[in-house]
Design a protein around this motif. Structure first.
Motif, PDB file in Angstrom:
ATOM      1  N   PHE A   1       4.936 -20.814  -3.563  1.00  0.00           N
ATOM      2  CA  PHE A   1       5.194 -19.567  -2.851  1.00  0.00           C
ATOM      3  C   PHE A   1       5.460 -18.423  -3.827  1.00  0.00           C
ATOM      4  CE2 PHE A   1       8.126 -16.577  -0.848  1.00  0.00           C
ATOM      5  CZ  PHE A   1       7.352 -16.178   0.225  1.00  0.00           C
ATOM      6  N   ASP A   2       6.270 -18.672  -4.880  1.00  0.00           N
ATOM      7  CA  ASP A   2       6.573 -17.634  -5.871  1.00  0.00           C
ATOM      8  C   ASP A   2       5.323 -17.187  -6.609  1.00  0.00           C
ATOM      9  OD1 ASP A   2       9.224 -17.719  -5.154  1.00  0.00           O
ATOM     10  OD2 ASP A   2       9.816 -19.059  -6.804  1.00  0.00           O
ATOM     11  N   ARG A   3       4.479 -18.124  -7.018  1.00  0.00           N
ATOM     12  CA  ARG A   3       3.230 -17.767  -7.698  1.00  0.00           C
ATOM     13  C   ARG A   3       2.314 -16.963  -6.789  1.00  0.00           C
ATOM     14  NH1 ARG A   3       1.354 -23.181 -10.930  1.00  0.00           N
ATOM     15  NH2 ARG A   3       3.020 -23.187 -12.467  1.00  0.00           N
ATOM     16  N   SER A   4       2.217 -17.376  -5.540  1.00  0.00           N
ATOM     17  CA  SER A   4       1.373 -16.649  -4.578  1.00  0.00           C
ATOM     18  C   SER A   4       1.890 -15.236  -4.386  1.00  0.00           C
ATOM     19  CB  SER A   4       1.344 -17.372  -3.229  1.00  0.00           C
ATOM     20  OG  SER A   4       0.865 -18.670  -3.373  1.00  0.00           O
ATOM     21  N   TRP A   5       3.180 -15.091  -4.319  1.00  0.00           N
ATOM     22  CA  TRP A   5       3.760 -13.774  -4.129  1.00  0.00           C
ATOM     23  C   TRP A   5       3.489 -12.882  -5.348  1.00  0.00           C
ATOM     24  CZ3 TRP A   5       4.974 -11.603   0.138  1.00  0.00           C
ATOM     25  CH2 TRP A   5       5.671 -10.401   0.128  1.00  0.00           C
ATOM     26  N   GLU A   6       3.555 -13.450  -6.561  1.00  0.00           N
ATOM     27  CA  GLU A   6       3.242 -12.685  -7.768  1.00  0.00           C
ATOM     28  C   GLU A   6       1.788 -12.215  -7.762  1.00  0.00           C
ATOM     29  OE1 GLU A   6       4.227 -15.176 -11.061  1.00  0.00           O
ATOM     30  OE2 GLU A   6       6.381 -15.053 -10.691  1.00  0.00           O
ATOM     31  N   VAL A   7       0.868 -13.086  -7.328  1.00  0.00           N
ATOM     32  CA  VAL A   7      -0.545 -12.708  -7.249  1.00  0.00           C
ATOM     33  C   VAL A   7      -0.734 -11.574  -6.244  1.00  0.00           C
ATOM     34  CG1 VAL A   7      -2.822 -13.526  -6.509  1.00  0.00           C
ATOM     35  CG2 VAL A   7      -1.429 -14.933  -8.018  1.00  0.00           C
ATOM     36  N   ILE A   8      -0.066 -11.662  -5.108  1.00  0.00           N
ATOM     37  CA  ILE A   8      -0.161 -10.608  -4.091  1.00  0.00           C
ATOM     38  C   ILE A   8       0.377  -9.291  -4.640  1.00  0.00           C
ATOM     39  CG2 ILE A   8       0.779  -9.853  -1.862  1.00  0.00           C
ATOM     40  CD1 ILE A   8       0.626 -12.833  -1.008  1.00  0.00           C
ATOM     41  N   GLU A   9       1.507  -9.331  -5.343  1.00  0.00           N
ATOM     42  CA  GLU A   9       2.069  -8.107  -5.922  1.00  0.00           C
ATOM     43  C   GLU A   9       1.140  -7.512  -6.978  1.00  0.00           C
ATOM     44  OE1 GLU A   9       5.898  -9.415  -7.263  1.00  0.00           O
ATOM     45  OE2 GLU A   9       6.874  -8.828  -5.387  1.00  0.00           O
ATOM     46  N   ASP A  10       0.516  -8.367  -7.816  1.00  0.00           N
ATOM     47  CA  ASP A  10      -0.432  -7.874  -8.821  1.00  0.00           C
ATOM     48  C   ASP A  10      -1.617  -7.192  -8.160  1.00  0.00           C
ATOM     49  OD1 ASP A  10       1.154  -8.778 -10.865  1.00  0.00           O
ATOM     50  OD2 ASP A  10      -0.005 -10.628 -11.206  1.00  0.00           O
ATOM     51  N   ARG A  11      -2.151  -7.796  -7.107  1.00  0.00           N
ATOM     52  CA  ARG A  11      -3.282  -7.189  -6.400  1.00  0.00           C
ATOM     53  C   ARG A  11      -2.892  -5.857  -5.769  1.00  0.00           C
ATOM     54  NH1 ARG A  11      -6.134 -12.316  -3.336  1.00  0.00           N
ATOM     55  NH2 ARG A  11      -6.905 -13.324  -5.223  1.00  0.00           N
ATOM     56  N   ASP A  12      -1.700  -5.782  -5.227  1.00  0.00           N
ATOM     57  CA  ASP A  12      -1.238  -4.521  -4.644  1.00  0.00           C
ATOM     58  C   ASP A  12      -1.105  -3.437  -5.709  1.00  0.00           C
ATOM     59  OD1 ASP A  12      -1.191  -5.450  -2.068  1.00  0.00           O
ATOM     60  OD2 ASP A  12       0.971  -5.856  -2.037  1.00  0.00           O
ATOM     61  N   ARG A  13      -0.557  -3.806  -6.883  1.00  0.00           N
ATOM     62  CA  ARG A  13      -0.431  -2.838  -7.975  1.00  0.00           C
ATOM     63  C   ARG A  13      -1.799  -2.343  -8.430  1.00  0.00           C
ATOM     64  NH1 ARG A  13       1.920  -5.988 -11.764  1.00  0.00           N
ATOM     65  NH2 ARG A  13       3.289  -7.198 -10.478  1.00  0.00           N
ATOM     66  N   LEU A  14      -2.763  -3.269  -8.567  1.00  0.00           N
ATOM     67  CA  LEU A  14      -4.109  -2.866  -8.979  1.00  0.00           C
ATOM     68  C   LEU A  14      -4.770  -1.970  -7.935  1.00  0.00           C
ATOM     69  CD1 LEU A  14      -5.483  -6.191 -10.516  1.00  0.00           C
ATOM     70  CD2 LEU A  14      -4.866  -4.097 -11.721  1.00  0.00           C
ATOM     71  N   ARG A  15      -4.583  -2.287  -6.662  1.00  0.00           N
ATOM     72  CA  ARG A  15      -5.161  -1.475  -5.595  1.00  0.00           C
ATOM     73  C   ARG A  15      -4.552  -0.072  -5.592  1.00  0.00           C
ATOM     74  NH1 ARG A  15      -3.980  -4.437  -1.069  1.00  0.00           N
ATOM     75  NH2 ARG A  15      -5.681  -5.829  -1.597  1.00  0.00           N
ATOM     76  N   GLU A  16      -3.235   0.010  -5.779  1.00  0.00           N
ATOM     77  CA  GLU A  16      -2.582   1.319  -5.833  1.00  0.00           C
ATOM     78  C   GLU A  16      -3.047   2.120  -7.037  1.00  0.00           C
ATOM     79  OE1 GLU A  16       1.634   0.786  -5.688  1.00  0.00           O
ATOM     80  OE2 GLU A  16       1.574  -0.133  -3.710  1.00  0.00           O
ATOM     81  N   ALA A  17      -3.220   1.457  -8.179  1.00  0.00           N
ATOM     82  CA  ALA A  17      -3.711   2.157  -9.370  1.00  0.00           C
ATOM     83  C   ALA A  17      -5.138   2.654  -9.156  1.00  0.00           C
ATOM     84  CB  ALA A  17      -3.650   1.230 -10.589  1.00  0.00           C
ATOM     85  N   GLU A  18      -5.961   1.854  -8.500  1.00  0.00           N
ATOM     86  CA  GLU A  18      -7.349   2.254  -8.227  1.00  0.00           C
ATOM     87  C   GLU A  18      -7.397   3.443  -7.281  1.00  0.00           C
ATOM     88  OE1 GLU A  18     -11.314   2.105  -8.871  1.00  0.00           O
ATOM     89  OE2 GLU A  18      -9.886   0.733  -9.789  1.00  0.00           O
ATOM     90  N   LEU A  19      -6.530   3.448  -6.278  1.00  0.00           N
ATOM     91  CA  LEU A  19      -6.511   4.556  -5.325  1.00  0.00           C
ATOM     92  C   LEU A  19      -5.940   5.830  -5.924  1.00  0.00           C
ATOM     93  CD1 LEU A  19      -5.388   2.698  -2.078  1.00  0.00           C
ATOM     94  CD2 LEU A  19      -7.672   3.535  -2.648  1.00  0.00           C
ATOM     95  N   SER A  20      -5.068   5.691  -6.920  1.00  0.00           N
ATOM     96  CA  SER A  20      -4.456   6.878  -7.521  1.00  0.00           C
ATOM     97  C   SER A  20      -5.336   7.531  -8.584  1.00  0.00           C
ATOM     98  CB  SER A  20      -3.096   6.516  -8.123  1.00  0.00           C
ATOM     99  OG  SER A  20      -3.269   5.661  -9.234  1.00  0.00           O
ATOM    100  N   ARG A  21      -6.402   6.875  -8.988  1.00  0.00           N
ATOM    101  CA  ARG A  21      -7.306   7.464  -9.977  1.00  0.00           C
ATOM    102  C   ARG A  21      -8.032   8.665  -9.388  1.00  0.00           C
ATOM    103  NH1 ARG A  21     -10.364   2.335 -12.666  1.00  0.00           N
ATOM    104  NH2 ARG A  21      -8.573   1.518 -13.763  1.00  0.00           N
ATOM    105  N   ILE A  22      -8.333   9.609 -10.259  1.00  0.00           N
ATOM    106  CA  ILE A  22      -9.079  10.789  -9.833  1.00  0.00           C
ATOM    107  C   ILE A  22     -10.561  10.441  -9.844  1.00  0.00           C
ATOM    108  CG2 ILE A  22      -9.677  13.160 -10.415  1.00  0.00           C
ATOM    109  CD1 ILE A  22      -6.900  13.373 -11.712  1.00  0.00           C
ATOM    110  N   LYS A  23     -11.173  10.617  -8.716  1.00  0.00           N
ATOM    111  CA  LYS A  23     -12.594  10.295  -8.598  1.00  0.00           C
ATOM    112  C   LYS A  23     -13.421  11.443  -9.178  1.00  0.00           C
ATOM    113  CE  LYS A  23     -12.195   6.862  -5.212  1.00  0.00           C
ATOM    114  NZ  LYS A  23     -11.027   6.295  -5.636  1.00  0.00           N
TER     115      LYS A  23
END
Length: 190
Positions: free
Chosen positions: A68-90
């Motif tokens: 469960f802890d590992r899965s949660w870390e993977v989910i948090e990493d994906r969320d961080r990457l998604r937020e970084a991708e959305l915050s980039r200037i297109k």
């Protein structure tokens, strides 16, 4: 003889401490207190007391919690990457205004001022960047152009195509036309 409140105090235990033996009620005077009161109590985690499982179930519980802890870390990493991708200037995308099909396969290209110089099989062509129209075409070369270089000279442009034999020919482009200047590295046969 003990009072009912003293026997009730002996039976009561705090959830954070476990007693080793009987609880003694100290006398009201400080000199009668035992010096080793702290040895009778051991600090334990209250959650651990309630969740004491037999060995195979504890191992399974640890594995499930780890998964469960590992899965949660993977989910948090994906969320961080998604937020970084959305915050980039297109970057702004400019669609082409004109489409121009080349008659020959281009080898290389150079841009200078308002012109694009495209090297082809037996020469090169000059295109206007704004109208996408071919202005000049030089097909007098007998070998393929492998590289082309162009530089601004104010309102004129100096062009230097390099062919596959290592020969450079200098051209001068101005409003009046395209002029050949000289050949560099040409082998003179005797």
């Amino acid at each position: 003889m003990s009072s009912p409140s003293a026997s009730r105090a002996q039976k009561m235990r705090l959830p954070l401490f476990t007693q080793k033996g009987q609880l003694e009620v100290p006398s009201p005077t400080e000199k009668d207190w035992l010096k080793d009161d702290d040895e009778g109590y051991v600090f334990k985690d209250p959650d651990q007391e309630l969740d004491s499982l037999p060995q195979p179930y504890r191992m399974i519980n640890k594995l499930v919690n780890s998964l469960f802890d590992r899965s949660w870390e993977v989910i948090e990493d994906r969320d961080r990457l998604r937020e970084a991708e959305l915050s980039r200037i297109k970057p702004t995308v400019y669609l082409p205004v004109f489409e121009n099909k080349l008659s020959k396969m281009p080898k290389c290209m150079a841009i200078s001022q308002d012109y694009a110089f495209i090297a082809e099989d037996k020469g090169f062509a000059i295109y206007n960047l704004y109208s996408a129209q071919q202005i000049y075409e030089c097909e007098k070369l007998k070998v393929d152009v492998v590289s082309i270089w162009a530089t601004d000279l104010g309102s004129e442009t100096l062009i230097a195509p390099l062919d596959e034999m290592g020969i450079i020919r200098l051209f001068y482009l101005c409003k009046d036309g395209l002029f050949f200047i000289k050949t560099i590295n040409e082998v003179v046969s005797a």
